[in-house]
Enzyme design. Structure first.
Site: not given
Ligand code: BES
Ligand code: MN
Ligand code: ZN
Length: 498
Positions: A278, A352
């Site tokens: 990230k 997931r």
């Molecule tokens: N934990 C995150 C989701 C999230 C993001 C929650 C921001 C709260 C605030 C999750 O594991 C994630 O990173 N999801 C990605 C999925 C994508 C790579 C398909 C997302 O939401 O960007």
């Molecule tokens: Mn994630």
């Protein structure tokens, strides 16, 4: 903060009550609630309204001293809006204003005598006040060497109810305090830093709940997860030095033969994204990626304290998502516990990957229904903002019923969810050239394709998914865990218990 129920028989009034402060409602257009009228023998409250010192608008308030013929030292008037049929919003704001005002008074005790709310019972009113007051005194200063301003003022709150309502009010109060305690646990867990709130810490918390409320608990470690072939879950742990845990916490308050409700909580104690790292901005907030696990544990604590007559099992897969030389790569293919293979195209779609194996595991619990709770997608925040959690289920009769129960529990507590679709068309996006499915479905409808991914592992039972990415915590100046969706989940279970 100590809450109690005080009964007043229909004929007598509260005038004789020796208390630091009586809290009563007034309306716009200079109307008084029944309790305010009873205290207005000398016309002091009417005079205050006439003077324009309080409008009666929602959120307005006025503190009076030495009200004629009233034994209480103070009377706090709170505005409930235009309508004599009090709205939920008006009541909630009045409760919040009362909490703020009472926190700065020289008094040590108070009596709340607010009118009934349109289409809501005494239990609703009591819960609203208890949660609002507990919210107002919640502090996240456990790790500060100098504590935030301490809470002063009123410590003892009594609810004025009629004799006829007293028995139900007492039960409602016990349940409301249990709910607030569960929410506090969820907030504390969420706010703790990821170097303290590790998978092992969550497991220790679950064991403590088990001891305190006589629940069964089992914590599986890496070896046991390997034996269960949870390769999807384990792939997320590859880059981390923190050992993964798989928590099973059982509250068997119902009949032994009754099928349990199973709550599954995402427990990523820190989500760096892994190799699909990230960005740096706000990455600290990914300590909240165990919000699903925290809300499931908070709910278990609440129903344990209530001694809820229902079988409920919490299942929590928990680990960190970190990059390293041993971390899972984009392109890796894993075989999940279900046997379905997954091409991991983005290691940041890790929620997931841990949930799918947990959802396969819970088949052995022969559940009446399964609800998973996860801070799953940023896309859910884009879709619904911070007001509603995303609710996903299949679209058939049994699932429509489960969805309706969850939506109603959300409405009942102001911890709302909004239903989203699961459809074949979205499933197309999960196609992989090399495995049964990919773990991402592209940018369009991201929260829906995530739910579609999970759905493939839930064919054996009735299932719902709550995406709480937008509701579990607040960013910015008020950064912190919200305690959601503990009210929704707890109320859903209470309604099930009947
Ligand atoms: N934990 C995150 C989701 C999230 C993001 C929650 C921001 C709260 C605030 C999750 O594991 C994630 O990173 N999801 C990605 C999925 C994508 C790579 C398909 C997302 O939401 O960007
Ligand atoms: Mn994630
Ligand atoms: Zn995550």
């Amino acid at each position: 903060m100590d809450f109690s129920i005080k009964t007043f028989d229909a004929k007598s009034t509260m005038n004789g009550s020796k208390t630091g402060c009586l809290v009563v409602g007034v309306f716009e257009n200079k109307k008084l609630s029944a309790a305010a009228t009873a205290l207005d023998k000398k016309g002091d409250i009417t005079a205050a309204l006439k003077s324009g010192d309080i409008t009666g608008k929602i959120g307005s308030s006025l503190l009076l001293r030495n009200v004629g013929d009233v034994a209480a030292e103070r009377v706090l008037l709170v505005g409930l809006g235009e309508d004599a049929a009090v709205s939920e919003k008006a009541y909630l704001q009045a409760a919040q204003v009362a909490a703020r005002t009472l926190a700065t008074l020289g008094a040590s005790d108070a009596i709340i005598a607010l009118p009934d709310v349109k289409e809501r019972d005494t239990a609703w009113s009591i819960r609203t006040v208890v949660v609002a007051f507990r919210e107002s005194i919640f502090r996240a200063d456990g790790l500060k060497s100098k504590k935030d301003s301490s809470v002063s003022g009123v410590k003892k709150i009594a609810f004025a109810v009629t004799e006829a309502d007293a028995a139900t009010a007492k039960i409602a109060l016990m349940q409301s305090v249990a709910l607030a305690n569960g929410m506090d646990l969820t907030k504390d867990l969420g706010n703790l830093p990821p170097n303290i709130c590790t998978p092992t810490y969550l497991a220790t918390t679950a064991k403590k709940i088990a001891t305190d409320y006589k629940m069964g608990v089992e914590v599986l470690d890496r070896k046991q997860l390997q034996a269960l072939k949870m390769n999807s879950f384990l792939s997320v742990t590859n880059g981390s030095d923190e050992p993964p845990k798989f928590i099973v916490l059982k509250h068997m308050g119902g009949k032994a033969k009754d099928a349990p409700i199973v709550l599954v909580g995402k427990g990523i104690t820190f989500d760096s994204g892994g190799i699909s790292l990230k960005g740096g901005a706000g990455m600290d907030e990914m300590k909240y990626d165990m919000g699903g696990a925290a809300s499931v544990l908070g709910t278990m604590r609440a129903i344990g304290e209530m001694k809820l007559k229902l079988n409920v099992i919490a299942v929590i897969p928990t680990c960190e998502n970190m990059p390293s030389g041993s971390a899972t790569r984009p392109g890796d293919i894993v075989t999940s516990m279900s046997g379905q293979t997954i091409e991991i195209l983005n290691t940041d779609a890790e929620g997931r990957l841990i949930l799918c194996d947990a959802l396969t595991y819970v088949e052995r619990l022969k559940p009446a229904a399964v609800v998973d709770v996860a801070t799953l997608t940023g896309a859910c925040i884009t879709a619904l903002g911070h007001h509603n959690s995303g609710l996903f289920t299949r679209h058939d009769e049994a699932h429509d019923k489960l969805a309706a129960e969850l939506l109603a529990a959300g409405k009942q507590t102001g911890d709302t969810a909004w239903r989203m679709p699961i459809e074949e068309a979205y499933n197309e996006q999960l196609k992989s050239n090399f495995a049964d499915m990919a773990n991402i479905g592209g940018p369009a409808g991201g929260s829906i394709t995530a739910a579609c991914f999970l759905e493939r592992f839930t064919k054996a039972y009735t299932w719902a998914h709550l995406d709480i990415a937008g509701t579990a915590w607040k960013s910015g100046a008020a950064k912190g865990s919200t305690g959601r969706p503990v009210p929704l989940l707890t109320t859903f279970l209470m309604n099930r218990a009947g």
